[in-house]
Scaffold this motif. Structure first.
Motif, PDB file in Angstrom:
ATOM      1  N   TRP A 142      77.481  73.508  47.401  1.00  0.00           N
ATOM      2  CA  TRP A 142      77.449  73.393  48.967  1.00  0.00           C
ATOM      3  C   TRP A 142      76.110  73.000  49.642  1.00  0.00           C
ATOM      4  CZ3 TRP A 142      81.991  71.777  50.816  1.00  0.00           C
ATOM      5  CH2 TRP A 142      83.005  72.317  50.125  1.00  0.00           C
ATOM      6  N   THR A 143      75.037  73.795  49.180  1.00  0.00           N
ATOM      7  CA  THR A 143      73.616  73.506  49.729  1.00  0.00           C
ATOM      8  C   THR A 143      73.347  71.920  49.539  1.00  0.00           C
ATOM      9  OG1 THR A 143      73.191  75.635  49.342  1.00  0.00           O
ATOM     10  CG2 THR A 143      71.328  74.284  49.483  1.00  0.00           C
ATOM     11  N   MET A 144      73.418  71.665  47.821  1.00  0.00           N
ATOM     12  CA  MET A 144      73.234  70.227  47.521  1.00  0.00           C
ATOM     13  C   MET A 144      73.984  69.100  48.464  1.00  0.00           C
ATOM     14  SD  MET A 144      73.168  70.369  43.466  1.00  0.00           S
ATOM     15  CE  MET A 144      71.325  70.804  42.725  1.00  0.00           C
ATOM     16  N   PHE A 145      75.313  69.262  48.528  1.00  0.00           N
ATOM     17  CA  PHE A 145      76.087  68.530  49.050  1.00  0.00           C
ATOM     18  C   PHE A 145      75.743  68.258  50.345  1.00  0.00           C
ATOM     19  CE2 PHE A 145      80.018  66.808  51.136  1.00  0.00           C
ATOM     20  CZ  PHE A 145      80.152  65.697  50.354  1.00  0.00           C
ATOM     21  N   GLY A 146      75.691  69.641  51.045  1.00  0.00           N
ATOM     22  CA  GLY A 146      75.210  69.372  52.629  1.00  0.00           C
ATOM     23  C   GLY A 146      73.897  68.724  52.882  1.00  0.00           C
ATOM     24  N   GLY A 147      73.048  69.129  52.021  1.00  0.00           N
ATOM     25  CA  GLY A 147      71.548  68.509  52.192  1.00  0.00           C
ATOM     26  C   GLY A 147      71.669  67.105  52.062  1.00  0.00           C
ATOM     27  N   ALA A 179      75.115  65.014  42.802  1.00  0.00           N
ATOM     28  CA  ALA A 179      74.804  66.295  42.196  1.00  0.00           C
ATOM     29  C   ALA A 179      75.629  67.521  42.873  1.00  0.00           C
ATOM     30  CB  ALA A 179      73.280  66.511  42.113  1.00  0.00           C
ATOM     31  N   GLY A 180      75.958  67.490  44.062  1.00  0.00           N
ATOM     32  CA  GLY A 180      76.597  68.684  44.815  1.00  0.00           C
ATOM     33  C   GLY A 180      78.065  68.571  44.374  1.00  0.00           C
ATOM     34  N   LEU A 181      78.487  67.386  44.524  1.00  0.00           N
ATOM     35  CA  LEU A 181      80.097  67.251  44.020  1.00  0.00           C
ATOM     36  C   LEU A 181      80.170  67.574  42.363  1.00  0.00           C
ATOM     37  CD1 LEU A 181      81.096  63.803  45.495  1.00  0.00           C
ATOM     38  CD2 LEU A 181      81.819  66.100  46.259  1.00  0.00           C
ATOM     39  N   VAL A 182      79.284  67.487  41.415  1.00  0.00           N
ATOM     40  CA  VAL A 182      79.375  67.799  40.080  1.00  0.00           C
ATOM     41  C   VAL A 182      79.229  69.272  40.141  1.00  0.00           C
ATOM     42  CG1 VAL A 182      78.218  67.443  37.856  1.00  0.00           C
ATOM     43  CG2 VAL A 182      78.437  65.478  39.235  1.00  0.00           C
ATOM     44  N   ILE A 240      70.720  65.202  34.894  1.00  0.00           N
ATOM     45  CA  ILE A 240      69.630  65.994  34.100  1.00  0.00           C
ATOM     46  C   ILE A 240      68.781  66.983  35.187  1.00  0.00           C
ATOM     47  CG2 ILE A 240      67.922  65.913  32.337  1.00  0.00           C
ATOM     48  CD1 ILE A 240      70.562  64.801  31.562  1.00  0.00           C
ATOM     49  N   SER A 241      67.872  66.374  35.722  1.00  0.00           N
ATOM     50  CA  SER A 241      67.306  67.294  36.633  1.00  0.00           C
ATOM     51  C   SER A 241      67.890  67.724  37.795  1.00  0.00           C
ATOM     52  CB  SER A 241      65.927  66.479  36.872  1.00  0.00           C
ATOM     53  OG  SER A 241      65.890  65.508  37.935  1.00  0.00           O
ATOM     54  N   GLY A 242      69.214  67.229  37.924  1.00  0.00           N
ATOM     55  CA  GLY A 242      69.982  68.002  38.958  1.00  0.00           C
ATOM     56  C   GLY A 242      70.845  68.909  38.588  1.00  0.00           C
ATOM     57  N   ALA A 243      72.207  68.502  37.915  1.00  0.00           N
ATOM     58  CA  ALA A 243      73.165  69.576  37.717  1.00  0.00           C
ATOM     59  C   ALA A 243      72.597  70.048  36.376  1.00  0.00           C
ATOM     60  CB  ALA A 243      74.457  68.429  37.329  1.00  0.00           C
ATOM     61  N   VAL A 244      72.592  69.552  35.227  1.00  0.00           N
ATOM     62  CA  VAL A 244      71.950  70.288  34.219  1.00  0.00           C
ATOM     63  C   VAL A 244      71.003  71.250  34.131  1.00  0.00           C
ATOM     64  CG1 VAL A 244      71.363  69.913  31.622  1.00  0.00           C
ATOM     65  CG2 VAL A 244      72.935  68.374  32.589  1.00  0.00           C
ATOM     66  N   ALA A 245      69.776  70.892  34.903  1.00  0.00           N
ATOM     67  CA  ALA A 245      68.808  71.584  35.279  1.00  0.00           C
ATOM     68  C   ALA A 245      69.129  72.771  35.890  1.00  0.00           C
ATOM     69  CB  ALA A 245      67.535  71.026  35.840  1.00  0.00           C
ATOM     70  N   PHE A 246      70.088  72.829  36.601  1.00  0.00           N
ATOM     71  CA  PHE A 246      70.362  74.052  37.850  1.00  0.00           C
ATOM     72  C   PHE A 246      71.328  74.830  36.817  1.00  0.00           C
ATOM     73  CE2 PHE A 246      68.846  71.867  41.581  1.00  0.00           C
ATOM     74  CZ  PHE A 246      68.189  73.157  42.239  1.00  0.00           C
TER      75      PHE A 246
END
Length: 312
Positions: A193-198, A50-53, A232-238
């Motif tokens: 960056w927060t998503m990917f780092g986490g 999701a972070g990369l997307v 969906i609940s990751g990239a699209v939702a954000f």
């Protein structure tokens, strides 16, 4: 007679409901996916992807996709550690023992915990008498959801509830620690960056627990759960979140945390046959009452804003 067209339909309420649905159903999707993925590996790979997307979207849509200043790097690190890694790691570990609908009710305590940490850490915040009442009500709600009379601390479900509670604590603490930091980094870039780092931190945690990618069971149901959570609940939702944040502001959007448990309970019943008992519902009511006590002014502002929007 006025013809109804798609342009006449207000999109903001629809987007709000869509976001609540995506985030509410994520608790159920986690519950399903944990049957096929190692616990922390599931969370790690989800947020790495999701972070990369999101990073690709940030590069495309913003003029700056990398944190540069000290505050930007610190905010990214705090978000990665507290809001992504610790929160989701504890949530996923807890949901091994707790139904998704119950987990969502416990997580709804986060806004109350955020106010508590803000009053303790930020000099311009104070709980006051109503805030203390709200805090006590919120904790009472969690106790009702936990149902300690059933041997809370002697059961796997009790352990799961404690883990999820500390996940909510981590999320709230992370949200407060980032407030004093000044950053001009676009929210899309910060979130990426927060998503990917986490996700990377979660992966290291998973390796320490002895988890392995080879333990993944590539069943259609598990893959569907993973893709839903990631895309969906990751990239699209954000992306919806950023749009609504711009339209509504954080005050009104903060209420979405109290719609998610309703969605989670409904979908948990429809898809998995799990019903929420009366005690848990009363507990959720106590948590929301606590939130209302602590955020009375915010709720009044939201009601006024909604009334103005309806009458326009």
């Amino acid at each position: 007679m006025t013809r109804t067209t798609w342009r006449n339909i207000p999109t903001t309420p629809l987007l709000f409901v869509a976001l609540a649905a995506m985030w509410g159903t994520s608790f159920v999707a986690i519950e399903v996916g944990l049957e096929f993925f190692p616990t922390l590996t599931f969370a790690a790979v989800r947020y790495e992807l999701a972070g990369l997307v999101m990073l690709a979207y940030a590069v495309y849509s913003t003029d700056r996709w990398r944190p540069q200043t000290r505050d930007e790097l610190l905010a990214t690190a705090i978000g990665a550690v507290f809001i992504i890694a610790a929160y989701h790691g504890l949530l996923y570990l807890g949901q091994k023992h707790v139904p998704g609908a119950v987990a969502s009710i416990i997580i709804s305590l986060s806004p109350i915990l955020t106010a508590v940490f803000a009053s303790a850490i930020l000099s311009n915040q104070s709980l006051g008498k109503t805030g203390v009442l709200g805090l006590l009500s919120g904790f009472a709600g969690v106790v009702l959801v936990a149902n300690p009379g059933a041997g809370l601390f002697d059961s796997a479900q009790g352990l799961g509830i404690v883990l999820i509670f500390f996940g909510a604590v981590s999320f709230a603490l992370g949200a407060v620690l980032t407030r004093p930091l000044r950053t001009d980094l676009p929210v899309q870039s910060m979130q990426a960056w927060t998503m990917f780092g986490g996700g990377v931190i979660l992966h290291i945690w998973a390796l320490f627990r002895g988890e392995s990618l080879s333990a993944i069971e590539w069943a259609p149901t598990g893959i569907a759960s993973f893709l839903y959570l990631t895309l969906i609940s990751g990239a699209v939702a954000f992306l919806l979140y950023f749009e609504l944040l711009d339209r509504l502001g954080p005050t009104e959007l903060n209420l979405i945390g109290y719609v998610e448990p309703v969605v989670a309970a409904l979908m948990s019943w429809v898809l998995l046959g799990h019903a929420i008992d009366t005690t848990a519902l009363v507990g959720f009511g106590a948590i929301f009452f606590g939130f209302a006590m602590m955020k009375k002014k915010m709720l009044v502002d939201v009601a006024v804003a909604v009334r103005r929007r309806v009458t326009v």
